[in-house]
Scaffold this motif. Structure first.
Motif, PDB file in Angstrom:
ATOM      1  N   VAL A  58      18.598   5.077  14.068  1.00 27.12           N
ATOM      2  CA  VAL A  58      17.592   4.636  15.097  1.00 27.12           C
ATOM      3  C   VAL A  58      16.444   5.221  14.837  1.00 27.12           C
ATOM      4  O   VAL A  58      15.226   4.622  14.945  1.00 27.12           O
ATOM      5  N   GLU A  59      16.370   6.659  14.769  1.00 28.07           N
ATOM      6  CA  GLU A  59      15.020   7.142  14.535  1.00 28.07           C
ATOM      7  C   GLU A  59      14.355   6.685  13.272  1.00 28.07           C
ATOM      8  O   GLU A  59      13.163   6.616  12.961  1.00 28.07           O
ATOM      9  N   GLU A  60      15.240   6.484  12.167  1.00 30.47           N
ATOM     10  CA  GLU A  60      14.452   6.056  10.672  1.00 30.47           C
ATOM     11  C   GLU A  60      14.136   4.322  10.869  1.00 30.47           C
ATOM     12  O   GLU A  60      12.911   4.272  10.204  1.00 30.47           O
ATOM     13  N   GLU A  61      14.884   3.846  11.950  1.00 31.31           N
ATOM     14  CA  GLU A  61      14.451   2.387  12.318  1.00 31.31           C
ATOM     15  C   GLU A  61      12.877   2.375  13.078  1.00 31.31           C
ATOM     16  O   GLU A  61      12.069   1.674  12.820  1.00 31.31           O
ATOM     17  N   VAL A  62      12.834   3.498  13.849  1.00 32.36           N
ATOM     18  CA  VAL A  62      11.566   3.712  14.339  1.00 32.36           C
ATOM     19  C   VAL A  62      10.463   4.127  13.727  1.00 32.36           C
ATOM     20  O   VAL A  62       9.350   3.728  13.770  1.00 32.36           O
ATOM     21  N   SER A  63      10.859   5.117  12.853  1.00 32.00           N
ATOM     22  CA  SER A  63       9.653   5.445  12.012  1.00 32.00           C
ATOM     23  C   SER A  63       9.409   4.785  10.881  1.00 32.00           C
ATOM     24  O   SER A  63       8.136   4.783  10.469  1.00 32.00           O
ATOM     25  N   ALA A  64      10.217   3.902  10.238  1.00 28.60           N
ATOM     26  CA  ALA A  64      10.027   3.126   9.473  1.00 28.60           C
ATOM     27  C   ALA A  64       8.900   2.051   9.582  1.00 28.60           C
ATOM     28  O   ALA A  64       7.953   1.976   8.797  1.00 28.60           O
ATOM     29  N   PRO A  65       8.752   1.306  10.590  1.00 30.21           N
ATOM     30  CA  PRO A  65       7.690   0.441  11.192  1.00 30.21           C
ATOM     31  C   PRO A  65       6.333   1.236  11.470  1.00 30.21           C
ATOM     32  O   PRO A  65       5.281   0.775  11.109  1.00 30.21           O
ATOM     33  N   ALA A  66       6.669   2.712  11.662  1.00 30.64           N
ATOM     34  CA  ALA A  66       5.236   3.468  12.151  1.00 30.64           C
ATOM     35  C   ALA A  66       4.648   3.874  10.828  1.00 30.64           C
ATOM     36  O   ALA A  66       3.220   3.746  10.686  1.00 30.64           O
ATOM     37  N   GLU A  67       5.368   4.081   9.602  1.00 29.33           N
ATOM     38  CA  GLU A  67       4.864   4.175   8.490  1.00 29.33           C
ATOM     39  C   GLU A  67       4.041   3.024   7.858  1.00 29.33           C
ATOM     40  O   GLU A  67       2.881   3.055   7.035  1.00 29.33           O
ATOM     41  N   ALA A  68       4.621   2.043   7.807  1.00 24.80           N
ATOM     42  CA  ALA A  68       4.450   0.894   7.357  1.00 24.80           C
ATOM     43  C   ALA A  68       3.288  -0.196   8.296  1.00 24.80           C
ATOM     44  O   ALA A  68       2.865  -1.150   7.936  1.00 24.80           O
ATOM     45  N   SER A  69       3.147   0.682   9.504  1.00 27.71           N
ATOM     46  CA  SER A  69       2.272  -0.271  10.359  1.00 27.71           C
ATOM     47  C   SER A  69       0.920  -0.437   9.842  1.00 27.71           C
ATOM     48  O   SER A  69       0.345  -1.563  10.298  1.00 27.71           O
ATOM     49  N   PHE A  70       0.130   0.569   9.433  1.00 22.03           N
ATOM     50  CA  PHE A  70      -1.341   0.419   9.355  1.00 22.03           C
ATOM     51  C   PHE A  70      -1.528  -0.576   8.145  1.00 22.03           C
ATOM     52  O   PHE A  70      -2.357  -1.472   8.311  1.00 22.03           O
ATOM     53  N   THR A  71      -0.741  -0.523   6.885  1.00 21.32           N
ATOM     54  CA  THR A  71      -0.908  -1.666   5.906  1.00 21.32           C
ATOM     55  C   THR A  71      -0.290  -2.955   6.585  1.00 21.32           C
ATOM     56  O   THR A  71      -1.135  -4.055   6.182  1.00 21.32           O
ATOM     57  N   GLN A  72       0.655  -2.845   7.198  1.00 16.46           N
ATOM     58  CA  GLN A  72       0.914  -4.359   7.582  1.00 16.46           C
ATOM     59  C   GLN A  72       0.047  -4.991   8.720  1.00 16.46           C
ATOM     60  O   GLN A  72      -0.395  -6.081   8.691  1.00 16.46           O
ATOM     61  N   GLU A  73      -0.721  -3.895   9.622  1.00 17.37           N
ATOM     62  CA  GLU A  73      -1.419  -4.479  10.426  1.00 17.37           C
ATOM     63  C   GLU A  73      -2.937  -4.916   9.575  1.00 17.37           C
ATOM     64  O   GLU A  73      -3.430  -5.969  10.088  1.00 17.37           O
ATOM     65  N   LEU A  74      -2.978  -4.288   8.703  1.00 18.65           N
ATOM     66  CA  LEU A  74      -4.436  -4.677   7.878  1.00 18.65           C
ATOM     67  C   LEU A  74      -4.330  -5.837   7.443  1.00 18.65           C
ATOM     68  O   LEU A  74      -5.124  -6.744   7.410  1.00 18.65           O
ATOM     69  N   LYS A  75      -3.025  -6.164   6.489  1.00 19.45           N
ATOM     70  CA  LYS A  75      -2.802  -7.325   6.006  1.00 19.45           C
ATOM     71  C   LYS A  75      -2.737  -8.500   7.060  1.00 19.45           C
ATOM     72  O   LYS A  75      -3.205  -9.556   6.852  1.00 19.45           O
ATOM     73  N   LYS A  76      -2.140  -8.436   8.222  1.00 20.42           N
ATOM     74  CA  LYS A  76      -2.262  -9.107   9.277  1.00 20.42           C
ATOM     75  C   LYS A  76      -3.492  -9.668   9.592  1.00 20.42           C
ATOM     76  O   LYS A  76      -3.961 -10.814   9.812  1.00 20.42           O
ATOM     77  N   ARG A  77      -4.319  -8.532  10.060  1.00 22.05           N
ATOM     78  CA  ARG A  77      -5.779  -8.687  10.301  1.00 22.05           C
ATOM     79  C   ARG A  77      -6.580  -9.498   9.440  1.00 22.05           C
ATOM     80  O   ARG A  77      -7.416 -10.384   9.769  1.00 22.05           O
ATOM     81  N   PHE A  78      -6.411  -9.209   8.156  1.00 26.27           N
ATOM     82  CA  PHE A  78      -7.113  -9.799   7.110  1.00 26.27           C
ATOM     83  C   PHE A  78      -6.710 -11.130   6.765  1.00 26.27           C
ATOM     84  O   PHE A  78      -7.587 -12.039   6.897  1.00 26.27           O
ATOM     85  N   ILE A  79      -5.493 -11.783   7.047  1.00 28.91           N
ATOM     86  CA  ILE A  79      -5.031 -12.954   7.048  1.00 28.91           C
ATOM     87  C   ILE A  79      -5.684 -13.725   8.202  1.00 28.91           C
ATOM     88  O   ILE A  79      -6.342 -14.928   8.191  1.00 28.91           O
ATOM     89  N   GLU A  80      -5.542 -13.095   9.598  1.00 34.86           N
ATOM     90  CA  GLU A  80      -6.065 -13.693  10.541  1.00 34.86           C
ATOM     91  C   GLU A  80      -7.616 -13.949  10.544  1.00 34.86           C
ATOM     92  O   GLU A  80      -7.995 -14.927  11.171  1.00 34.86           O
ATOM     93  N   GLY A  81      -8.154 -13.242   9.951  1.00 40.87           N
ATOM     94  CA  GLY A  81      -9.706 -13.450   9.807  1.00 40.87           C
ATOM     95  C   GLY A  81     -10.158 -14.427   8.978  1.00 40.87           C
ATOM     96  O   GLY A  81     -11.327 -14.977   8.941  1.00 40.87           O
ATOM     97  N   GLY A  82      -9.137 -15.016   8.026  1.00 41.44           N
ATOM     98  CA  GLY A  82      -9.585 -16.063   7.342  1.00 41.44           C
ATOM     99  C   GLY A  82      -9.973 -15.680   5.850  1.00 41.44           C
ATOM    100  O   GLY A  82     -10.546 -14.599   5.815  1.00 41.44           O
ATOM    101  N   PRO A  83      -9.151 -16.339   4.826  1.00 41.95           N
ATOM    102  CA  PRO A  83      -9.365 -16.045   3.568  1.00 41.95           C
ATOM    103  C   PRO A  83     -10.873 -16.043   3.007  1.00 41.95           C
ATOM    104  O   PRO A  83     -11.235 -15.407   1.953  1.00 41.95           O
ATOM    105  N   GLY A  84     -11.644 -17.252   3.584  1.00 43.12           N
ATOM    106  CA  GLY A  84     -12.922 -17.499   3.074  1.00 43.12           C
ATOM    107  C   GLY A  84     -13.951 -16.170   2.964  1.00 43.12           C
ATOM    108  O   GLY A  84     -14.421 -15.631   2.223  1.00 43.12           O
ATOM    109  N   PHE A  85     -14.357 -15.985   4.325  1.00 45.19           N
ATOM    110  CA  PHE A  85     -15.290 -14.984   4.476  1.00 45.19           C
ATOM    111  C   PHE A  85     -14.756 -13.496   4.189  1.00 45.19           C
ATOM    112  O   PHE A  85     -15.487 -12.485   3.858  1.00 45.19           O
TER     113      PHE A  85
END
Length: 276
Positions: A58-85
């Protein structure tokens, strides 16, 4: 007497057998108790092990998303912002960082100990003449050594000619130091402008949806406003990053230019003293 001895021996045999039976019973009882205790301990360890494994999982499952959260969040926000601009702003960041790193490496290699070089040139002029000083400058890297070489190359024509050569070649070296720096300033200005353009386009899209629906609903406006804010934030982040590199590069160029001017003055003073 014989009967008494026989009775005593019989009683002794019975007591010995009873004691042996008792000791055997006690030993078997103790062994059974120890085996039961070990079994209970093993069972408890087996029960605790899955619990510990489950808690660690459970701790690994909780910590794993925390480690990958920054890159995943950055990728998510980049896609939501639109690939054009967002893509264009990302290209500005990559090109700006590439030019900044190239300039930083070049400027660090161009930095020399001008005081040591000036002392070496003065000693070379005193001991071996102009050719020895030119050889020293030829074997030294950096814009200061190049300026010294140009001045020494024309010292036979007079101190004034050497001074003019130093001034002219100093301008050439300054241009080499400032090469491609204007592109960094362009990307610094372009990144937030593209972000603001994305903001305007996002707001236009939001109003178009409101006009098409004929009703003011938050769900219709949320998407366009999100795109607007994301492009603005990303553009500002790129501008801030490049601005830090730009200020460092400009400060480094100013330091090298001041060093060049000071060293050039010292060279002219040395040449005047040598002519006397």
């Amino acid at each position: 007497m014989r009967k008494l001895f026989f009775a005593l021996s019989l009683v002794g045999m019975l007591m010995t057998q009873s004691l042996s039976y008792a000791s055997t019973f006690l030993n078997s009882t103790i062994q059974d108790t120890e085996q039961q205790g070990e079994t209970v301990e093993e069972d408890s360890m087996i029960q605790e092990a899955p619990e510990m494994g489950e808690s660690e999982a459970v701790e690994e499952e909780v910590s794993a998303p925390a480690e990958a959260s920054f890159t995943q969040e950055l990728k998510k926000r980049f896609i939501e912002g639109g690939p054009g601009f967002m893509g264009i702003v990302l290209i500005c960041l990559i090109l700006g960082l590439a030019i900044s790193i190239e300039r930083i490496i070049y400027l660090n290699l161009a930095t020399t100990n001008s005081q040591k070089l000036t002392t070496g040139v003065e000693e070379a002029l005193s001991s071996g003449g102009v050719e020895a000083a030119k050889e020293l400058c030829r074997n030294t890297k950096g814009p200061v050594a190049s300026i010294f070489y140009q001045g020494l190359d024309r010292v036979n024509e007079g101190v004034e000619s050497a001074e003019k050569a130093v001034v002219a070649y100093g301008g050439v070296q300054m241009g080499q130091l400032e090469k491609n720096v204007s592109w960094i300033s362009l990307f610094i200005a372009l990144a937030p402008m593209l972000g603001f353009m994305g903001t305007v386009i996002g707001m236009i899209q939001a109003f178009d949806k409101i006009e098409a629906a004929g009703d003011m609903q938050p769900s219709l406006v949320a998407g366009g406003i999100k795109v607007a804010l994301l492009t603005t934030v990303f553009g500002l982040i790129v501008a801030i990053i490049l601005q830090v590199f730009y200020n460092y590069i400009v400060a480094k160029i100013d330091s090298i230019v001041n060093d060049m001017e000071d060293a050039s003055i010292n060279l002219i003073d040395i040449l005047v003293a040598q002519k006397k």
